[in-house]
Design an enzyme around this catalytic site. Sequence first.
Site, PDB file in Angstrom:
ATOM      1  CE  LYS A  90     118.686 -38.907  52.007  1.00 40.01           C
ATOM      2  NZ  LYS A  90     118.562 -39.295  53.424  1.00 40.01           N
ATOM      3  CG  ASP A  91     117.087 -42.526  54.465  1.00 36.66           C
ATOM      4  OD1 ASP A  91     118.228 -42.078  54.683  1.00 36.66           O
ATOM      5  OD2 ASP A  91     116.075 -41.802  54.390  1.00 36.66           O
ATOM      6  NE  ARG A 140     126.882 -38.801  51.948  1.00 39.39           N
ATOM      7  CZ  ARG A 140     126.602 -37.550  51.593  1.00 39.39           C
ATOM      8  NH1 ARG A 140     127.442 -36.875  50.820  1.00 39.39           N
ATOM      9  NH2 ARG A 140     125.485 -36.968  51.982  1.00 39.39           N
ATOM     10  NE  ARG A 141     124.529 -34.391  53.772  1.00 34.71           N
ATOM     11  CZ  ARG A 141     123.216 -34.486  54.017  1.00 34.71           C
ATOM     12  NH1 ARG A 141     122.778 -34.512  55.270  1.00 34.71           N
ATOM     13  NH2 ARG A 141     122.361 -34.567  53.030  1.00 34.71           N
ATOM     14  NE  ARG A 158     118.987 -38.998  63.094  1.00 36.56           N
ATOM     15  CZ  ARG A 158     118.374 -40.082  63.555  1.00 36.56           C
ATOM     16  NH1 ARG A 158     118.721 -40.603  64.716  1.00 36.56           N
ATOM     17  NH2 ARG A 158     117.430 -40.656  62.851  1.00 36.56           N
ATOM     18  NE  ARG A 164     117.378 -32.852  59.636  1.00 32.74           N
ATOM     19  CZ  ARG A 164     117.797 -33.633  58.652  1.00 32.74           C
ATOM     20  NH1 ARG A 164     119.090 -33.700  58.374  1.00 32.74           N
ATOM     21  NH2 ARG A 164     116.943 -34.331  57.942  1.00 32.74           N
ATOM     22  CB  CYS A 262     124.404 -46.913  60.331  1.00 36.93           C
ATOM     23  SG  CYS A 262     124.771 -47.284  62.053  1.00 36.93           S
TER      24      CYS A 262
END
Length: 329
Positions: A90-91, A140-141, A158, A164, A262
């Site tokens: 995904k990255d 996206r989220r 981040r 986090r 991105c």
Amino acid sequence: MNIDAALAERFAGAPLRIGTRTSVLAMTQAERVAALIGEFGVTTEIVPIQVTSDLWAGDLSEIGGKAAFSKQIDRALIGGEIDVAVHCVKDVPGDVPLPEGTAFGAYLEREDVHDVIVSRDGTPLADIPAGSLIGTSSVRRRAQLCIHRPDLRTERIRGNVDSRLKRLREQDGPFAALILARVGLQRLGLVGQVTEVLPVEFHTPGEGVVGMVPPVGAGALGIQARTADTPVMSMLDELNHPATAGHILAERTMLHMLRGHCNSPIAGYATTTPDGQLSLFGMVFDQDGSRFVRSQALGDPADPAALGSRVAADLLHQGAGRLITATRK
């Protein structure tokens, strides 16, 4: 010469070097790959590589987008400092090709693709008070959350998963909840932190269900190597999971044709249906989720790229290109 013998000759007196980012999650993923490679009788060494994105707290577009996740690792692979690189698929950017002379030799079997809510006090998403701050760095989220809960605020957060979570638990901290990938928490043994698992199916506003369609490549690890390194590429072919590879090819073909960057809220998820067909669902949003297009199609599992192209073409026909252009800075 069989694969084990070729590898023994290739790595006689030296370990196979596995390049990875330095986070706890990345190292855990590399250790999993090392264990798989070790089954071929090869000694391995994990080489942690500090990447630009892990030192940057701002917008990824300011440092080259998702390519910042991998450019130092790519350089080490091309330069022969490592023999393989482990990436969360995904990255890996869809608008930037892999460096010439390298390829993904293996995709490991895809794991969980769900996003989850981790709230400060165990409150599910539907009950989090209006105006509360939700932490996520994913456009996206953020777009999908805004579709269902436009009364919530979001802020970029981040850093590694553990950092986090620490920020979430800070006394008098600003965040009511985070949106994270369940697979990362599973790999770190932190799945007990999950408050709520969000469904991967899209739900229209008003249905009372907050879905979170996954990103392209969700839940999959890719192992990249130099294409000229025949023993290593042959070994990776043995590790490759064909169904996952097909799903990823469909998704990444769609992403490539969309020319996303991105800051593009793009979701895409391929699966195999019970009757053996390949299914791909794709969505493109604007930044606040107020506009979106979606497409789903079935295709031949022997030709995933054709399915990815078809879904991308439909999305573009519906106006995905305008949505993507509008999110460029």
